[in-house]
Design a protein around this motif. Structure first.
Motif, mmCIF file in Angstrom:
data_model
loop_
_atom_site.group_PDB
_atom_site.id
_atom_site.type_symbol
_atom_site.label_atom_id
_atom_site.label_comp_id
_atom_site.label_asym_id
_atom_site.label_seq_id
_atom_site.Cartn_x
_atom_site.Cartn_y
_atom_site.Cartn_z
ATOM 1 N N LEU A 7 0.793 -1.604 -0.191
ATOM 2 C CA LEU A 7 0.288 0.264 -0.382
ATOM 3 C C LEU A 7 1.323 1.264 -0.273
ATOM 4 N N VAL A 8 1.916 1.087 0.735
ATOM 5 C CA VAL A 8 2.785 2.051 0.585
ATOM 6 C C VAL A 8 3.445 2.449 -0.495
ATOM 7 N N ASN A 9 3.931 1.975 -1.370
ATOM 8 C CA ASN A 9 4.093 2.119 -2.680
ATOM 9 C C ASN A 9 3.184 2.088 -3.725
ATOM 10 N N LEU A 10 1.956 1.602 -3.336
ATOM 11 C CA LEU A 10 1.059 2.272 -4.352
ATOM 12 C C LEU A 10 -0.003 3.128 -4.441
ATOM 13 N N LEU A 11 0.592 4.018 -3.072
ATOM 14 C CA LEU A 11 0.208 5.617 -2.821
ATOM 15 C C LEU A 11 0.987 6.441 -3.094
ATOM 16 N N ASN A 12 2.158 5.829 -3.574
ATOM 17 C CA ASN A 12 3.411 7.198 -4.145
ATOM 18 C C ASN A 12 3.056 7.513 -6.068
ATOM 19 N N PRO A 13 2.106 8.311 -6.115
ATOM 20 C CA PRO A 13 2.248 8.686 -7.237
ATOM 21 C C PRO A 13 3.271 9.227 -8.158
ATOM 22 N N LYS A 14 4.672 9.567 -7.399
ATOM 23 C CA LYS A 14 5.679 9.797 -8.406
ATOM 24 C C LYS A 14 6.506 8.530 -9.431
ATOM 25 N N LEU A 15 5.805 7.199 -8.405
ATOM 26 C CA LEU A 15 6.487 5.920 -8.591
ATOM 27 C C LEU A 15 6.003 5.773 -10.593
ATOM 28 N N SER A 16 4.843 6.321 -10.706
ATOM 29 C CA SER A 16 4.295 6.221 -11.722
ATOM 30 C C SER A 16 4.971 6.928 -13.097
ATOM 31 N N ILE A 17 4.867 8.220 -12.773
ATOM 32 C CA ILE A 17 5.355 9.347 -13.189
ATOM 33 C C ILE A 17 7.249 8.447 -13.450
ATOM 34 N N PHE A 18 7.442 8.169 -12.564
ATOM 35 C CA PHE A 18 8.556 7.882 -12.860
ATOM 36 C C PHE A 18 9.124 6.696 -13.662
ATOM 37 N N PHE A 19 8.048 5.555 -13.727
ATOM 38 C CA PHE A 19 8.177 4.386 -14.815
ATOM 39 C C PHE A 19 7.450 5.472 -15.978
ATOM 40 N N LEU A 20 6.558 6.001 -16.429
ATOM 41 C CA LEU A 20 6.472 7.223 -17.097
ATOM 42 C C LEU A 20 7.330 8.060 -17.587
ATOM 43 N N ALA A 21 8.305 8.269 -17.675
ATOM 44 C CA ALA A 21 9.330 9.424 -17.466
ATOM 45 C C ALA A 21 10.868 8.400 -17.919
ATOM 46 N N PHE A 22 11.288 7.482 -16.913
ATOM 47 C CA PHE A 22 12.247 7.390 -16.751
ATOM 48 C C PHE A 22 12.257 5.969 -17.901
ATOM 49 N N LEU A 23 11.438 4.706 -17.452
ATOM 50 C CA LEU A 23 11.992 4.072 -18.460
ATOM 51 C C LEU A 23 11.866 4.119 -20.242
ATOM 52 N N PRO A 24 10.618 4.733 -20.340
ATOM 53 C CA PRO A 24 10.772 4.883 -22.085
ATOM 54 C C PRO A 24 12.177 5.426 -22.177
ATOM 55 N N GLN A 25 13.530 6.134 -21.775
ATOM 56 C CA GLN A 25 14.810 6.491 -22.133
ATOM 57 C C GLN A 25 15.397 5.789 -23.229
ATOM 58 N N PHE A 26 14.845 4.466 -21.995
ATOM 59 C CA PHE A 26 16.139 2.880 -22.539
ATOM 60 C C PHE A 26 15.136 2.153 -23.247
ATOM 61 N N ILE A 27 14.244 2.406 -24.596
ATOM 62 C CA ILE A 27 13.356 1.931 -25.588
ATOM 63 C C ILE A 27 13.363 2.972 -26.848
ATOM 64 N N ALA A 28 14.331 2.373 -27.465
ATOM 65 C CA ALA A 28 14.219 3.360 -29.044
ATOM 66 C C ALA A 28 12.875 4.040 -29.330
ATOM 67 N N ARG A 29 12.550 4.662 -30.299
ATOM 68 C CA ARG A 29 11.611 5.360 -30.753
ATOM 69 C C ARG A 29 11.697 4.445 -31.687
#
Length: 209
Positions: free
Chosen positions: A119-141
């Motif tokens: 629940l602690v990690n589920l209620l952290n909206p910055k984690l979703s933003i992290f996945f949205l902004a961070f992971l795509p950097q390592f995937i070629a367009r």
């Protein structure tokens, strides 16, 4: 040649830095190790890892983008997280809270520890933003199959989260006996954890999209 996150040192190093940095999940795992021992710390690490799954799915399906675009949705999740962190701070000060180390009381069940950590990690909206902004950097367009790569990166990140948090928790569990024999240390430890939860809550409240 197929992409592999395990052969990408930049991704691994950056992920390790993010995971190892002190945060809510690490704090919860440390608390579990101090209060319940090594097994409880492993359960907490597992719960924190499970709490990443909804954020991963949100990023893959595009829900994270909606959260990022909607100020109302972002603020709603953010302030629920803030309230929960303040609740954790209050509970940390109580004798029967998550830092209870009374050997005469029954330990918290594995399900309870896992659910609380998730629940602690589920209620952290910055984690979703992290996945949205961070992971795509390592995937070629021009990558023809981005979803499998996103899943691979996410799974590696989750595995690193579990491993690092487990190490934190087991180390904390090794210090448990010293805490049990020193009530003043336990009191200051509770105050320290409560202050840390309040600090994380204030930090989260100030987060902008």
């Amino acid at each position: 040649m197929p992409f592999s996150s395990l052969s990408n040192p930049e991704f691994l190093i950056t992920s390790l830095i993010v995971v190892a940095s002190p945060g809510t999940g690490a704090l919860v795992t440390l608390a579990a190790g101090l209060s319940g021992g090594a097994r409880a710390s492993i359960h907490a690490a597992l719960g924190c890892t499970i709490g990443i799954v909804p954020h991963m799915l949100a990023a893959i399906t595009g829900l994270a983008a909606l959260l990022h675009a909607s100020a109302v949705a972002f603020d709603a999740v953010k302030y629920v997280g803030v309230v929960y962190l303040l609740y954790m701070a209050w509970m940390s000060l109580k004798d029967s809270g998550p830092l209870a180390v009374d050997t005469d009381s029954p330990p918290r069940s594995a399900r309870e520890v896992v659910a609380n950590a998730a629940l602690v990690n589920l209620l952290n909206p910055k984690l979703s933003i992290f996945f949205l902004a961070f992971l795509p950097q390592f995937i070629a367009r021009d990558e023809p199959h981005p979803t499998p790569l996103m899943v691979e990166l996410s799974l590696v990140f989750m595995a690193m989260t579990f491993a690092v948090f487990a190490v934190y928790g087991v180390f904390a569990a090794a210090m448990r006996d010293r805490v049990l024999t020193r009530p003043p240390v336990l009191r200051w430890m509770r105050r320290g954890f409560a202050a840390a939860f309040v600090g994380l809550g204030v930090k989260l409240a100030l987060v902008q999209r």
